[in-house]
Design a protein around this motif. Structure first.
Motif, PDB file in Angstrom:
ATOM      1  N   SER A  99       0.856  -1.274   0.082  1.00 45.85           N
ATOM      2  CA  SER A  99       0.013  -0.104   0.055  1.00 45.85           C
ATOM      3  C   SER A  99       0.398   1.266   0.520  1.00 45.85           C
ATOM      4  O   SER A  99       0.858   2.077   0.780  1.00 45.85           O
ATOM      5  N   LEU A 123      -1.188  -4.180  -3.742  1.00 44.70           N
ATOM      6  CA  LEU A 123      -2.340  -2.877  -3.851  1.00 44.70           C
ATOM      7  C   LEU A 123      -3.511  -3.740  -3.065  1.00 44.70           C
ATOM      8  O   LEU A 123      -3.722  -4.797  -3.812  1.00 44.70           O
ATOM      9  N   ASN A 126      -9.494  -2.643  -2.023  1.00 39.28           N
ATOM     10  CA  ASN A 126     -10.092  -1.245  -3.597  1.00 39.28           C
ATOM     11  C   ASN A 126     -10.994  -0.014  -2.597  1.00 39.28           C
ATOM     12  O   ASN A 126     -11.429   0.119  -3.542  1.00 39.28           O
ATOM     13  N   HIS A 130      -5.857   4.483  -0.649  1.00 43.31           N
ATOM     14  CA  HIS A 130      -4.812   3.196  -1.180  1.00 43.31           C
ATOM     15  C   HIS A 130      -4.872   3.389  -1.809  1.00 43.31           C
ATOM     16  O   HIS A 130      -3.281   2.789  -3.063  1.00 43.31           O
ATOM     17  N   LYS A 131      -5.766   3.030  -2.927  1.00 43.21           N
ATOM     18  CA  LYS A 131      -5.421   3.078  -4.320  1.00 43.21           C
ATOM     19  C   LYS A 131      -5.560   4.027  -5.053  1.00 43.21           C
ATOM     20  O   LYS A 131      -4.298   4.292  -5.863  1.00 43.21           O
ATOM     21  N   MET A 134      -1.510   5.028  -6.113  1.00 40.64           N
ATOM     22  CA  MET A 134      -0.468   3.239  -7.155  1.00 40.64           C
ATOM     23  C   MET A 134       0.385   3.872  -7.732  1.00 40.64           C
ATOM     24  O   MET A 134       1.503   3.616  -8.297  1.00 40.64           O
ATOM     25  N   ILE A 148      -2.015  -6.776  -7.073  1.00 40.84           N
ATOM     26  CA  ILE A 148      -3.580  -5.927  -6.431  1.00 40.84           C
ATOM     27  C   ILE A 148      -4.847  -6.964  -6.157  1.00 40.84           C
ATOM     28  O   ILE A 148      -4.540  -8.124  -7.071  1.00 40.84           O
ATOM     29  N   GLN A 152     -11.388  -4.057  -9.012  1.00 38.70           N
ATOM     30  CA  GLN A 152     -11.072  -3.270  -8.385  1.00 38.70           C
ATOM     31  C   GLN A 152     -12.309  -2.155  -9.581  1.00 38.70           C
ATOM     32  O   GLN A 152     -12.613  -2.484 -10.888  1.00 38.70           O
ATOM     33  N   MET A 169      -6.484  -0.632 -15.236  1.00 37.64           N
ATOM     34  CA  MET A 169      -5.485   0.433 -14.270  1.00 37.64           C
ATOM     35  C   MET A 169      -4.672   1.542 -14.875  1.00 37.64           C
ATOM     36  O   MET A 169      -4.186   2.336 -13.536  1.00 37.64           O
TER      37      MET A 169
END
Length: 393
Positions: A99, A123, A126, A130-131, A134, A148, A152, A169
């Motif tokens: 993270s 990761l 979701n 935290h996302k 990235m 991950i 997501q 992503m």
């Protein structure tokens, strides 16, 4: 629903949350000293989560070749600490980054100063906070391998549960946790991995979180599953609030900050010396607990899935389900989390105790919701009742 059998030699945890609150506090073994490097720079643009300027990073040595890089997360009246946890892999001596937070000059300086290549980034859920960093982190470390959590969704990227369907992503993805169609990560020989993935009814998207047990150091690494709130605020708060006028002068600063961070009401009572007491804060502090908002919104709607996920992380004896599957034993004596203080001196049974309401015999269906036991959690209990009525229709 699966029927789970626990061998007679294991301890069956049936206490309510109030009983858990009567236990002696678990010990946080973290050294309160930290390392910072403000001259390296505390600004990153564009950061999607405040603070937008003077975003400090403090690094803590957690022992056993593990470190925490802490930043602040501020939204309106909510201020919380958020941590990137780093493990040195034993086989390669490279860094495993859990993270990551916003890669300011200070953050990168403190990470690089640990020594060793940044080999893998994780990761683990979701959740937005935290996302969000990235993509920026991967841009700073373009050679890193990316792993991950499944499910997501939203403007920061989308992926399913498998790499057989192309993820969107905005960066390359080497693996999705829980994807049986792809090889396990090369570092999986050092870690046990447990993935929670549930599609909640009428939710914006799935809920996912991945827990890790680093076997060589007997360390459980979690994100939001459990929290340990200390009685003293982190020193990093002084980079955002005035130390003398706010933090030190107002005895209610930290209790109010904690309650707002975990979405509990600021209800007060008066102590014997006419001092203000926040019962909700007292119900959380100095102990390992399930985050209240997740208990209300996730556990109440997917109790069996969450229970099985916790069972996988807390099995200390032979456990079987209906398919006669043997759950693998996880062996750890401390927990590292993404919020508040850590490492926490805790065993699998301590973690299980934070979820006791999911292991009661009365749990028979997804609408038989575990009650919020603390009086100050009336708001979240109301959410429970609303969801129960909605799902019963």
């Amino acid at each position: 629903m699966k029927n789970v059998w626990i061998s007679p030699v294991s301890v069956t945890m049936q206490a309510t949350l109030i009983t858990v609150l009567a236990f002696d506090p678990l010990a946080v073994t973290e050294d309160s000293s930290f390392v910072s490097d403000p001259e390296a720079g505390r600004y990153y643009f564009p950061a999607l989560t405040p603070p937008f300027q003077n975003r400090a990073t403090y690094r803590y040595d957690l022992g056993r070749d593990a470190w925490a890089l802490e930043q602040l997360l501020t939204f309106a009246n909510v201020t919380a600490t958020i941590r990137c946890n780093v493990i040195r892999l034993q086989k390669t001596e490279g860094l495993w980054v859990h993270s990551p937070q916003w890669p300011t000059g200070e953050f990168c300086s403190l990470l690089n100063d640990i020594g060793g290549p940044v080999e893998h980034v994780v990761l683990p859920c979701n959740a937005f906070e935290h996302k969000a960093p990235m993509k920026a982190f991967i841009k700073k470390y373009p050679n890193v391998n990316v792993w991950i959590a499944p499910g997501q969704y939203g403007p920061l990227g989308n992926c399913g549960t498998s790499l057989t369907k192309k993820s969107k992503m905005g960066y390359k993805v080497d693996g999705i946790f829980g994807d049986d169609s792809s090889p396990p990560p090369p570092w999986s020989d050092e870690f046990d991995i447990a993935t929670l993935y549930v599609d909640l009814p009428k939710n914006a998207g799935p809920v996912s979180e991945v827990a890790f047990c680093h076997r060589p150091t007997k360390t459980l690494i979690t994100t939001d599953a459990v929290v340990y709130v200390p009685r003293k605020p982190s020193k990093i708060l002084s980079t955002y609030f005035d130390e003398e006028k706010t933090i030190a002068k107002d005895p209610n600063f930290w209790p109010k900050s904690v309650l707002q961070a975990v979405f509990l009401p600021l209800r007060t009572t008066t102590g014997t010396n006419n001092n203000i007491i926040y019962p909700g804060y007292e119900a959380l502090v100095d102990r390992l607990v399930r985050a209240p908002i997740l208990r209300a919104v996730v556990d109440s709607r997917a109790p069996v899935a969450v229970r099985d996920w916790i069972l996988e992380q807390t099995t200390t004896n032979t456990v079987y389900d209906d398919s006669n599957v043997n759950y693998k034993k996880w062996d750890y004596d401390r927990v590292i989390t993404s919020h508040f203080a850590s490492p926490i001196k805790a065993t699998p049974m301590d973690v299980r105790a934070a979820f006791d309401y999911l292991f009661e015999d009365t749990l028979s269906s997804s609408t038989n919701l575990p009650p919020i036991a603390c009086k100050d959690w009336e708001l979240l209990d109301g959410i429970n009742q609303f969801i129960a009525k909605y799902n019963a229709r």
